[in-house]
Design an enzyme around this catalytic site. Sequence first.
Site, PDB file in Angstrom:
ATOM      1  N   ASP A   3     -28.394  74.900  65.308  1.00  0.00           N
ATOM      2  CA  ASP A   3     -28.113  74.234  66.568  1.00  0.00           C
ATOM      3  C   ASP A   3     -28.896  72.930  66.625  1.00  0.00           C
ATOM      4  O   ASP A   3     -29.799  72.700  65.818  1.00  0.00           O
ATOM      5  CB  ASP A   3     -28.503  75.150  67.737  1.00  0.00           C
ATOM      6  CG  ASP A   3     -27.825  74.779  69.032  1.00  0.00           C
ATOM      7  OD1 ASP A   3     -27.076  73.779  69.083  1.00  0.00           O
ATOM      8  OD2 ASP A   3     -28.046  75.488  70.030  1.00  0.00           O
ATOM      9  N   CYS A  50     -14.352  74.925  85.206  1.00  0.00           N
ATOM     10  CA  CYS A  50     -13.482  75.814  84.425  1.00  0.00           C
ATOM     11  C   CYS A  50     -13.933  77.265  84.586  1.00  0.00           C
ATOM     12  O   CYS A  50     -14.980  77.542  85.157  1.00  0.00           O
ATOM     13  CB  CYS A  50     -13.529  75.423  82.942  1.00  0.00           C
ATOM     14  SG  CYS A  50     -15.122  75.742  82.151  1.00  0.00           S
ATOM     15  N   THR A  92     -17.391  80.035  71.890  1.00  0.00           N
ATOM     16  CA  THR A  92     -18.340  78.930  71.844  1.00  0.00           C
ATOM     17  C   THR A  92     -18.097  77.877  72.917  1.00  0.00           C
ATOM     18  O   THR A  92     -16.979  77.383  73.062  1.00  0.00           O
ATOM     19  CB  THR A  92     -18.351  78.295  70.427  1.00  0.00           C
ATOM     20  OG1 THR A  92     -19.306  77.239  70.386  1.00  0.00           O
ATOM     21  CG2 THR A  92     -16.986  77.804  69.979  1.00  0.00           C
ATOM     22  N   CYS A 103     -14.008  79.178  81.734  1.00  0.00           N
ATOM     23  CA  CYS A 103     -14.274  79.623  80.370  1.00  0.00           C
ATOM     24  C   CYS A 103     -15.685  79.315  79.887  1.00  0.00           C
ATOM     25  O   CYS A 103     -16.122  79.868  78.873  1.00  0.00           O
ATOM     26  CB  CYS A 103     -13.250  79.045  79.388  1.00  0.00           C
ATOM     27  SG  CYS A 103     -13.028  77.253  79.425  1.00  0.00           S
ATOM     28  N   ARG A 104     -16.421  78.476  80.568  1.00  0.00           N
ATOM     29  CA  ARG A 104     -17.764  78.112  80.105  1.00  0.00           C
ATOM     30  C   ARG A 104     -18.721  79.277  80.362  1.00  0.00           C
ATOM     31  O   ARG A 104     -18.930  79.688  81.493  1.00  0.00           O
ATOM     32  CB  ARG A 104     -18.234  76.844  80.822  1.00  0.00           C
ATOM     33  CG  ARG A 104     -19.570  76.337  80.333  1.00  0.00           C
ATOM     34  CD  ARG A 104     -19.871  74.975  80.974  1.00  0.00           C
ATOM     35  NE  ARG A 104     -21.259  74.604  80.757  1.00  0.00           N
ATOM     36  CZ  ARG A 104     -21.717  74.077  79.635  1.00  0.00           C
ATOM     37  NH1 ARG A 104     -20.899  73.835  78.636  1.00  0.00           N
ATOM     38  NH2 ARG A 104     -22.994  73.773  79.516  1.00  0.00           N
ATOM     39  N   CYS A 128     -14.610  76.584  74.669  1.00  0.00           N
ATOM     40  CA  CYS A 128     -14.621  75.908  75.968  1.00  0.00           C
ATOM     41  C   CYS A 128     -15.022  74.463  75.716  1.00  0.00           C
ATOM     42  O   CYS A 128     -16.174  74.195  75.361  1.00  0.00           O
ATOM     43  CB  CYS A 128     -15.612  76.555  76.934  1.00  0.00           C
ATOM     44  SG  CYS A 128     -15.790  75.599  78.469  1.00  0.00           S
ATOM     45  N   ASP A 176     -23.170  78.059  67.834  1.00  0.00           N
ATOM     46  CA  ASP A 176     -24.366  77.269  67.562  1.00  0.00           C
ATOM     47  C   ASP A 176     -25.627  78.094  67.820  1.00  0.00           C
ATOM     48  O   ASP A 176     -25.837  78.594  68.917  1.00  0.00           O
ATOM     49  CB  ASP A 176     -24.375  76.001  68.420  1.00  0.00           C
ATOM     50  CG  ASP A 176     -23.195  75.094  68.113  1.00  0.00           C
ATOM     51  OD1 ASP A 176     -22.683  75.136  66.974  1.00  0.00           O
ATOM     52  OD2 ASP A 176     -22.773  74.348  69.018  1.00  0.00           O
ATOM     53  N   SER A 221     -19.299  71.656  75.035  1.00  0.00           N
ATOM     54  CA  SER A 221     -19.225  70.591  76.046  1.00  0.00           C
ATOM     55  C   SER A 221     -19.396  69.204  75.448  1.00  0.00           C
ATOM     56  O   SER A 221     -19.146  68.206  76.128  1.00  0.00           O
ATOM     57  CB  SER A 221     -20.269  70.815  77.141  1.00  0.00           C
ATOM     58  OG  SER A 221     -21.579  70.620  76.640  1.00  0.00           O
ATOM     59  N   ASP A 235     -27.658  83.543  71.298  1.00  0.00           N
ATOM     60  CA  ASP A 235     -29.049  83.087  71.270  1.00  0.00           C
ATOM     61  C   ASP A 235     -29.511  82.606  72.642  1.00  0.00           C
ATOM     62  O   ASP A 235     -30.611  82.102  72.776  1.00  0.00           O
ATOM     63  CB  ASP A 235     -29.247  81.986  70.213  1.00  0.00           C
ATOM     64  CG  ASP A 235     -28.518  80.698  70.548  1.00  0.00           C
ATOM     65  OD1 ASP A 235     -27.471  80.746  71.228  1.00  0.00           O
ATOM     66  OD2 ASP A 235     -28.993  79.630  70.111  1.00  0.00           O
ATOM     67  N   ASP A 262     -21.512  84.030  69.482  1.00  0.00           N
ATOM     68  CA  ASP A 262     -21.699  82.643  69.859  1.00  0.00           C
ATOM     69  C   ASP A 262     -21.764  81.859  68.554  1.00  0.00           C
ATOM     70  O   ASP A 262     -22.033  82.436  67.497  1.00  0.00           O
ATOM     71  CB  ASP A 262     -23.000  82.501  70.653  1.00  0.00           C
ATOM     72  CG  ASP A 262     -23.345  81.070  70.961  1.00  0.00           C
ATOM     73  OD1 ASP A 262     -22.467  80.339  71.453  1.00  0.00           O
ATOM     74  OD2 ASP A 262     -24.494  80.672  70.695  1.00  0.00           O
TER      75      ASP A 262
END
Length: 184
Positions: free
Chosen positions: A19, A101, A54, A103-104, A93, A13, A57, A131, A11
């Site tokens: 983050d 979707c 990742t 892919c999220r 994503c 962030d 959004s 995380d 991942d």
Amino acid sequence: MPTANRLVILDRDGVINRDSDQYVTSLEEFLPYPSAIEAMARLSRSGWTVAVATNQSGIARGYYDAATLAAMHRRLNALVEAAGGEIAHIAVCPHGPDDGCDCRKPLPGLLHQIRDALGLPSLQGAWMVGDSLRDLQAGETLGCHSVLVRTGKGEHTLAKGEGLDNARVFDDLAGFVDWLLAAQ
């Protein structure tokens, strides 16, 4: 050619960079953990394939655009390359939570993109490092080993304690890489 049992999917962030609850919206806010950059390079130099999956959004929400995200990823690639490593693929994503979707994360679409980009038949045996629980769920759906790091939202995820039965927990990405490379 890469193999799933020598693949680490990260991942972004909270694992690779700091983050923010207000999103990482600019190149100036994209602050990689120095230990994470070196850890990624160490993996790569040791024969592991490194990929990134990742959710972003913030693009769908209008907080930043695809060009800004591309600049962040160019910087990430440059930092890892300068440390002697390589990122094989970055899957993104750009959708919001209500966009429908596939892919999220926790859905596995980003990992399917990585699998296809690397020409792998499956991701069984790969490592998924995140995380948040949704990172781990995306990997577990496809047979990945789960790793939770305490950086980013990791401490909060750990405090909830839900869905972490199969996860190994490390202070940060560097701690996981130390363990993984020592275990080979």
